[in-house]
Design a protein around this motif. Structure first.
Motif, PDB file in Angstrom:
ATOM      1  N   THR A  64       0.849  -1.190   0.000  1.00 30.74           N
ATOM      2  CA  THR A  64       0.000   0.000   0.000  1.00 30.74           C
ATOM      3  C   THR A  64       0.888   1.245   0.000  1.00 30.74           C
ATOM      4  OG1 THR A  64      -0.128  -0.113   2.419  1.00 30.74           O
ATOM      5  CG2 THR A  64      -1.889  -1.193   1.179  1.00 30.74           C
ATOM      6  N   SER A  65       0.311   2.398   0.286  1.00 29.07           N
ATOM      7  CA  SER A  65       1.058   3.653   0.340  1.00 29.07           C
ATOM      8  C   SER A  65       1.143   4.150   1.769  1.00 29.07           C
ATOM      9  CB  SER A  65       0.379   4.723  -0.528  1.00 29.07           C
ATOM     10  OG  SER A  65       0.298   4.294  -1.874  1.00 29.07           O
ATOM     11  N   ALA A  66       2.239   4.834   2.094  1.00 24.22           N
ATOM     12  CA  ALA A  66       2.447   5.325   3.456  1.00 24.22           C
ATOM     13  C   ALA A  66       1.309   6.234   3.907  1.00 24.22           C
ATOM     14  CB  ALA A  66       3.786   6.059   3.543  1.00 24.22           C
ATOM     15  N   GLU A  67       0.795   7.051   2.991  1.00 22.33           N
ATOM     16  CA  GLU A  67      -0.264   8.006   3.348  1.00 22.33           C
ATOM     17  C   GLU A  67      -1.564   7.309   3.731  1.00 22.33           C
ATOM     18  OE1 GLU A  67       1.498   8.017   0.610  1.00 22.33           O
ATOM     19  OE2 GLU A  67       2.781   9.785   0.816  1.00 22.33           O
ATOM     20  N   GLU A  68      -1.655   6.013   3.447  1.00 19.83           N
ATOM     21  CA  GLU A  68      -2.901   5.288   3.735  1.00 19.83           C
ATOM     22  C   GLU A  68      -2.920   4.680   5.127  1.00 19.83           C
ATOM     23  OE1 GLU A  68      -4.396   3.658  -0.547  1.00 19.83           O
ATOM     24  OE2 GLU A  68      -2.526   2.762   0.167  1.00 19.83           O
ATOM     25  N   TRP A  69      -1.879   4.926   5.941  1.00 20.50           N
ATOM     26  CA  TRP A  69      -1.810   4.319   7.270  1.00 20.50           C
ATOM     27  C   TRP A  69      -1.921   5.373   8.366  1.00 20.50           C
ATOM     28  CZ3 TRP A  69      -2.299  -0.669   8.370  1.00 20.50           C
ATOM     29  CH2 TRP A  69      -2.176  -1.564   7.304  1.00 20.50           C
ATOM     30  N   VAL A  70      -2.799   5.095   9.308  1.00 19.62           N
ATOM     31  CA  VAL A  70      -3.023   5.948  10.478  1.00 19.62           C
ATOM     32  C   VAL A  70      -2.719   5.124  11.720  1.00 19.62           C
ATOM     33  CG1 VAL A  70      -4.720   7.313  11.762  1.00 19.62           C
ATOM     34  CG2 VAL A  70      -4.869   7.168   9.260  1.00 19.62           C
ATOM     35  N   PHE A  71      -2.016   5.699  12.671  1.00 22.10           N
ATOM     36  CA  PHE A  71      -1.754   5.026  13.940  1.00 22.10           C
ATOM     37  C   PHE A  71      -2.752   5.524  14.977  1.00 22.10           C
ATOM     38  CE2 PHE A  71       2.324   4.799  11.746  1.00 22.10           C
ATOM     39  CZ  PHE A  71       2.599   3.444  11.864  1.00 22.10           C
ATOM     40  N   THR A  72      -3.345   4.597  15.695  1.00 18.92           N
ATOM     41  CA  THR A  72      -4.390   4.907  16.674  1.00 18.92           C
ATOM     42  C   THR A  72      -3.975   4.406  18.057  1.00 18.92           C
ATOM     43  OG1 THR A  72      -5.581   2.817  16.401  1.00 18.92           O
ATOM     44  CG2 THR A  72      -6.079   4.579  14.823  1.00 18.92           C
ATOM     45  N   SER A  73      -4.915   4.431  18.982  1.00 17.59           N
ATOM     46  CA  SER A  73      -4.640   3.951  20.344  1.00 17.59           C
ATOM     47  C   SER A  73      -4.881   2.455  20.494  1.00 17.59           C
ATOM     48  CB  SER A  73      -5.519   4.708  21.352  1.00 17.59           C
ATOM     49  OG  SER A  73      -6.893   4.417  21.127  1.00 17.59           O
ATOM     50  N   GLY A  74      -5.304   1.776  19.420  1.00 15.92           N
ATOM     51  CA  GLY A  74      -5.524   0.333  19.521  1.00 15.92           C
ATOM     52  C   GLY A  74      -6.580  -0.143  18.550  1.00 15.92           C
ATOM     53  N   GLY A  75      -6.872  -1.440  18.604  1.00 12.10           N
ATOM     54  CA  GLY A  75      -7.848  -2.024  17.708  1.00 12.10           C
ATOM     55  C   GLY A  75      -9.243  -1.444  17.873  1.00 12.10           C
ATOM     56  N   THR A  76      -9.623  -1.138  19.109  1.00 13.50           N
ATOM     57  CA  THR A  76     -10.957  -0.580  19.347  1.00 13.50           C
ATOM     58  C   THR A  76     -11.123   0.760  18.658  1.00 13.50           C
ATOM     59  OG1 THR A  76     -11.366  -1.759  21.415  1.00 13.50           O
ATOM     60  CG2 THR A  76     -12.494   0.337  21.132  1.00 13.50           C
ATOM     61  N   GLU A  77     -10.139   1.656  18.820  1.00 20.81           N
ATOM     62  CA  GLU A  77     -10.247   2.956  18.153  1.00 20.81           C
ATOM     63  C   GLU A  77     -10.199   2.795  16.641  1.00 20.81           C
ATOM     64  OE1 GLU A  77      -8.075   7.202  17.400  1.00 20.81           O
ATOM     65  OE2 GLU A  77      -7.307   5.994  19.071  1.00 20.81           O
ATOM     66  N   SER A  78      -9.336   1.903  16.150  1.00 21.07           N
ATOM     67  CA  SER A  78      -9.267   1.689  14.707  1.00 21.07           C
ATOM     68  C   SER A  78     -10.621   1.232  14.172  1.00 21.07           C
ATOM     69  CB  SER A  78      -8.193   0.646  14.381  1.00 21.07           C
ATOM     70  OG  SER A  78      -6.903   1.140  14.651  1.00 21.07           O
ATOM     71  N   ASN A  79     -11.262   0.274  14.849  1.00 22.15           N
ATOM     72  CA  ASN A  79     -12.571  -0.209  14.413  1.00 22.15           C
ATOM     73  C   ASN A  79     -13.623   0.895  14.466  1.00 22.15           C
ATOM     74  OD1 ASN A  79     -11.904  -2.854  13.757  1.00 22.15           O
ATOM     75  ND2 ASN A  79     -12.342  -3.647  15.796  1.00 22.15           N
ATOM     76  N   GLN A  80     -13.636   1.658  15.546  1.00 21.85           N
ATOM     77  CA  GLN A  80     -14.672   2.672  15.683  1.00 21.85           C
ATOM     78  C   GLN A  80     -14.449   3.848  14.741  1.00 21.85           C
ATOM     79  OE1 GLN A  80     -16.371   3.573  19.393  1.00 21.85           O
ATOM     80  NE2 GLN A  80     -16.656   1.423  19.854  1.00 21.85           N
TER      81      GLN A  80
END
Length: 393
Positions: A64-80
């Motif tokens: 994929t591309s670097a711009e397509e990745w976001v770092f969050t506080s965990g799986g729960t935040e990523s899902n929500q």
């Protein structure tokens, strides 16, 4: 707990022991790169470069591309963020989303949250192996559907959803985004985000020997999300706040180690799961949940779920702990809830089985000897607990 043998930890589905390389990376970055990555001085710019390199590494590992990745506080935040953020951003086109009946609580809660805002949710049924039917998914699609969210591997019983096939189906509906909860699949199963038509993909660092409190979210270029956390940040417009640089860099290291070791890990865990299933014939009180075929590709290699009808699961968990064996009941997010498993009920199991589930999840440190010791302990514990069945518990 046994004082003579080391404790064996079979709860990797809840959390994993951090990899030594990850711990070293976390400590080094925390000690040397403490500047705010939003700052314009040299130290801040260097911290920003570390964040960028972490995104690039995630992209290199997934095509994929670097711009397509976001770092969050965990799986729960990523899902929500994926579910709520995508649905809200598309609400002018429609207010209907689709999930399965056995999603992780973070996705279930996201759907509940949206319903309180006037959205509609279709919850797809699953079969006795914990899988949706593609014809049910297709039948549930409507002109106002904007999002489908499915977990790749169920966190409780290990059933594998037909993600590739669902992605192919949804390509015929370009207005519908496809979110996949990959928290339990990264490092265990193949993941092909572009090839499978996945628009949003969630992962969690501490499920793959990384630090807690850090997650990943793939957001395909062109996908719009409404942020859950406002304010300034370095992840574009998706979330505010100062990024946790040490944890993000360490998480990227954990992701690399997990992806590079996946093939060996998958084969080894599959052998261990099959070995343990083979020992269950000697323990008829325990019932295997999901696909009974030990070689089935429809079951994740690292998850084995058992039911002990007539016995409270916490009794079994504590009895095994006395043997130096650590397992869990249901998933970590709902293990303290004494109600029958919603996942097993959705799979058509009776309450007696849904209320007595034990989850075993393998890790990198396990071998045949560990699997045999687990089987011996299960047999000993069931023999000891059998007089307590049914009316005495």
């Amino acid at each position: 707990m046994s004082k003579h043998r080391p404790v064996l930890y079979f709860d990797h589905g809840a959390s994993t022991p951090p990899h030594p390389e990850v711990i070293r990376t976390l400590a080094e970055v925390m000690e040397r790169h403490y500047a705010n990555p939003s700052s314009i001085h040299g130290a801040g710019l260097e911290a920003g470069r570390l964040l960028r390199r972490s995104q690039e590494l995630a992209a290199e590992l997934t095509g994929t591309s670097a711009e397509e990745w976001v770092f969050t506080s965990g799986g729960t935040e990523s899902n929500q963020l994926a579910v709520v953020g995508a649905a809200r951003a598309a609400r002018s086109r429609g207010r209907h989303i689709i999930v399965s009946q056995i999603e992780h609580p973070s996705v279930k809660q996201a759907a509940d949250r949206l319903e309180a805002e006037g959205f509609e949710t279709t919850r797809l049924p699953v079969d006795g192996n914990g899988r949706i039917r593609l014809d049910s998914l297709e039948a549930a699609l409507r002109p106002d559907t904007t999002l489908v969210s499915l977990m790749h591997v169920n966190n409780e019983v290990g059933s594998v959803q037909p993600i590739e096939e669902a992605g192919a189906l949804l390509r015929r509906f370009p207005g519908v985004l496809f979110h996949v909860d990959g928290v339990q699949s990264v490092g265990k199963l193949p993941i092909r985000l572009k090839e499978w038509g996945i628009d949003l993909f969630s992962a969690s660092a501490h499920k793959l020997r990384g630090p807690k409190g850090t997650g990943f979210l793939y957001v395909r270029a062109g996908v719009r999300l409404e942020p859950l956390i406002g304010g300034s940040g370095l992840d574009g417009s998706w979330r505010g706040g100062t990024p946790n640089v040490p944890a993000i860099v360490a998480s990227a290291k954990a992701l690399r180690l997990a992806m590079e070791g996946r093939t060996e890990r998958t084969e080894r865990m599959g052998r261990l799961r099959k070995r343990l299933i083979g020992r269950l014939d000697a323990i008829p009180e325990l019932r295997l949940s999901g696909d009974p075929d030990p070689d089935s590709p429809l079951q994740a290699p690292h998850v084995l779920h058992l039911s002990y009808p007539g016995m409270k699961p916490e009794v079994v968990v504590h009895a095994l702990e006395e043997e130096g064996i650590i397992v869990s009941t249901k998933s970590a997010c709902s293990s303290k809830d004494e109600k029958p498993s919603e996942v097993l009920l959705a799979m058509g199991y009776p309450v007696s089985r849904a209320a007595g589930g034990i989850r075993i999840t393998f890790g990198d440190e396990h071998d045949e000897e560990a699997a045999d010791r687990l089987a011996d302990s299960l047999e000993a514990v069931v023999k000891r607990l059998k007089p307590l069945e049914r009316s005495k518990i």
